[in-house]
Design a protein around this motif. Sequence first.
Motif, PDB file in Angstrom:
ATOM      1  N   ALA A   2       9.397   0.654   3.074  1.00 49.31           N
ATOM      2  CA  ALA A   2       9.366   2.019   3.584  1.00 49.31           C
ATOM      3  C   ALA A   2       7.947   2.525   3.765  1.00 49.31           C
ATOM      4  O   ALA A   2       7.692   3.440   4.550  1.00 49.31           O
ATOM      5  CB  ALA A   2      10.140   2.942   2.645  1.00 49.31           C
ATOM      6  N   THR A   3       6.981   1.924   3.032  1.00 49.30           N
ATOM      7  CA  THR A   3       5.599   2.371   3.158  1.00 49.30           C
ATOM      8  C   THR A   3       4.841   1.626   4.236  1.00 49.30           C
ATOM      9  O   THR A   3       3.702   1.965   4.547  1.00 49.30           O
ATOM     10  CB  THR A   3       4.869   2.189   1.816  1.00 49.30           C
ATOM     11  OG1 THR A   3       4.897   0.806   1.460  1.00 49.30           O
ATOM     12  CG2 THR A   3       5.533   3.008   0.715  1.00 49.30           C
ATOM     13  N   ASP A   4       5.439   0.587   4.808  1.00 53.12           N
ATOM     14  CA  ASP A   4       4.752  -0.186   5.836  1.00 53.12           C
ATOM     15  C   ASP A   4       4.480   0.687   7.056  1.00 53.12           C
ATOM     16  O   ASP A   4       5.377   1.367   7.569  1.00 53.12           O
ATOM     17  CB  ASP A   4       5.591  -1.392   6.257  1.00 53.12           C
ATOM     18  CG  ASP A   4       5.532  -2.506   5.233  1.00 53.12           C
ATOM     19  OD1 ASP A   4       5.037  -2.257   4.118  1.00 53.12           O
ATOM     20  OD2 ASP A   4       5.977  -3.619   5.540  1.00 53.12           O
ATOM     21  N   LYS A   5       3.251   0.626   7.528  1.00 48.28           N
ATOM     22  CA  LYS A   5       2.886   1.406   8.708  1.00 48.28           C
ATOM     23  C   LYS A   5       3.045   0.557   9.958  1.00 48.28           C
ATOM     24  O   LYS A   5       2.528  -0.545  10.035  1.00 48.28           O
ATOM     25  CB  LYS A   5       1.450   1.907   8.600  1.00 48.28           C
ATOM     26  CG  LYS A   5       1.042   2.791   9.788  1.00 48.28           C
ATOM     27  CD  LYS A   5      -0.358   3.346   9.622  1.00 48.28           C
ATOM     28  CE  LYS A   5      -0.724   4.232  10.819  1.00 48.28           C
ATOM     29  NZ  LYS A   5      -2.088   4.792  10.698  1.00 48.28           N
ATOM     30  N   ILE A   6       3.766   1.096  10.936  1.00 51.89           N
ATOM     31  CA  ILE A   6       4.001   0.419  12.210  1.00 51.89           C
ATOM     32  C   ILE A   6       3.149   1.076  13.291  1.00 51.89           C
ATOM     33  O   ILE A   6       3.223   2.293  13.496  1.00 51.89           O
ATOM     34  CB  ILE A   6       5.482   0.494  12.619  1.00 51.89           C
ATOM     35  CG1 ILE A   6       6.384  -0.131  11.550  1.00 51.89           C
ATOM     36  CG2 ILE A   6       5.698  -0.208  13.957  1.00 51.89           C
ATOM     37  CD1 ILE A   6       7.862   0.013  11.844  1.00 51.89           C
ATOM     38  N   LEU A  26      11.898   8.020  19.267  1.00 51.04           N
ATOM     39  CA  LEU A  26      10.914   7.800  18.209  1.00 51.04           C
ATOM     40  C   LEU A  26      10.927   8.932  17.188  1.00 51.04           C
ATOM     41  O   LEU A  26      10.856   8.694  15.979  1.00 51.04           O
ATOM     42  CB  LEU A  26       9.515   7.668  18.809  1.00 51.04           C
ATOM     43  CG  LEU A  26       9.204   6.338  19.489  1.00 51.04           C
ATOM     44  CD1 LEU A  26       7.843   6.384  20.165  1.00 51.04           C
ATOM     45  CD2 LEU A  26       9.257   5.196  18.488  1.00 51.04           C
ATOM     46  N   ARG A  27      11.027  10.149  17.678  1.00 48.15           N
ATOM     47  CA  ARG A  27      10.988  11.304  16.778  1.00 48.15           C
ATOM     48  C   ARG A  27      12.137  11.258  15.766  1.00 48.15           C
ATOM     49  O   ARG A  27      12.003  11.731  14.632  1.00 48.15           O
ATOM     50  CB  ARG A  27      11.053  12.599  17.587  1.00 48.15           C
ATOM     51  CG  ARG A  27      10.820  13.857  16.759  1.00 48.15           C
ATOM     52  CD  ARG A  27      10.977  15.094  17.638  1.00 48.15           C
ATOM     53  NE  ARG A  27       9.870  15.220  18.582  1.00 48.15           N
ATOM     54  CZ  ARG A  27       8.739  15.845  18.317  1.00 48.15           C
ATOM     55  NH1 ARG A  27       8.544  16.395  17.135  1.00 48.15           N
ATOM     56  NH2 ARG A  27       7.798  15.944  19.237  1.00 48.15           N
ATOM     57  N   GLY A  28      13.253  10.669  16.144  1.00 52.08           N
ATOM     58  CA  GLY A  28      14.414  10.645  15.263  1.00 52.08           C
ATOM     59  C   GLY A  28      14.461   9.477  14.296  1.00 52.08           C
ATOM     60  O   GLY A  28      15.444   9.317  13.562  1.00 52.08           O
ATOM     61  N   HIS A  31      12.654   5.599   9.618  1.00 52.85           N
ATOM     62  CA  HIS A  31      11.368   5.104   9.134  1.00 52.85           C
ATOM     63  C   HIS A  31      10.292   5.906   9.861  1.00 52.85           C
ATOM     64  O   HIS A  31      10.072   5.739  11.062  1.00 52.85           O
ATOM     65  CB  HIS A  31      11.212   3.607   9.428  1.00 52.85           C
ATOM     66  CG  HIS A  31       9.914   3.043   8.920  1.00 52.85           C
ATOM     67  ND1 HIS A  31       9.799   2.461   7.677  1.00 52.85           N
ATOM     68  CD2 HIS A  31       8.667   2.990   9.474  1.00 52.85           C
ATOM     69  CE1 HIS A  31       8.557   2.061   7.485  1.00 52.85           C
ATOM     70  NE2 HIS A  31       7.846   2.381   8.567  1.00 52.85           N
ATOM     71  N   ALA A  32       9.607   6.775   9.118  1.00 48.32           N
ATOM     72  CA  ALA A  32       8.724   7.752   9.756  1.00 48.32           C
ATOM     73  C   ALA A  32       7.254   7.366   9.707  1.00 48.32           C
ATOM     74  O   ALA A  32       6.412   8.094  10.255  1.00 48.32           O
ATOM     75  CB  ALA A  32       8.913   9.117   9.098  1.00 48.32           C
TER      76      ALA A  32
END
Length: 303
Positions: A2-6, A26-28, A31-32
């Motif tokens: 969950a902490t991985d940055k894409i 993307l907004r929805g 994984h934010a």
Amino acid sequence: MATDKIGIVTVTYNSAGFLAEFEQSLRGQMHANWTVYCIDNASADATPALLGAMDDPRWRITLNEINTGVAAGNNQGILQALQDGCDWVLLLNNDTSFDPRFLEQLLEGCRSRQWRVAVPKIHFDEPKGHIWYGGGGFNPRRGHTGFHTGIGEPDEGQFDAVKTVTYSPTCAMIVARDIFSEVGLMDESYFVYFDDTDFCLRLERAGIQIGYWPEATLIHKVGGSTGGGASSFTAKMTSRNRLYYLRKHFGTLAALAWLPVFLVYYFVEHGLLKRNLAALKASFKGTFSYFAMRPHEPRLDPL
């Protein structure tokens, strides 16, 4: 994960008709932790204005003064994502839409199978529910080009098996950051088309598997930015690039051996079957322009 940055890399070119749905998808996302690196290739429509009005700080926008091509645009975005410390780079067309778990599911596929590259199952926008990509590979009998499994078939779950593949388009491909220092960036000489085939072949030759994770699905408006397979532009670039790809990876003799085969194919496909004389002329022009092409495949130091 969950902490991985894409880092999501997307290249726009006259994409005004696609951006709203793409941005909404993307907004929805559940994984934010992502940033979009949007490279605009000198769009002549409302795309730059729409990008300038984006109110999401996760969008990083670069407005090119000229159209550098998809491959070079992807490289711009990839380098920005790597410099920002992204764990993953997702090459993603903006003529796509997807559900809120798309990013989460791609990461789950990578985590569960220890993949460093993964792709989703992809549907046509029209007809709805029909497969555009259900896996793929290389076909030596067709000039070692990539093929799509199940293209055009109604999706009845027949392509829901998890597997590894050797070829996939890069319209939706998530790649671990260290991959680029192993195999290099996209070859910018292609401009558009076959740059993904080239990249996948380099992955295969480096022993890097591409995971196909069908729980992640995507809808693709195929050919939305290039005019589709009937356009003269597509015909020229495809005919040129397939021979450059052959020469680069299989040698000059391979390219020369396939050249007359492709010319006959274009004559039948564009001239006899579709009566598209503009596309036929463009195919012949593209075929004989590959001789001047030279690799432009930027390499990276180990990350």
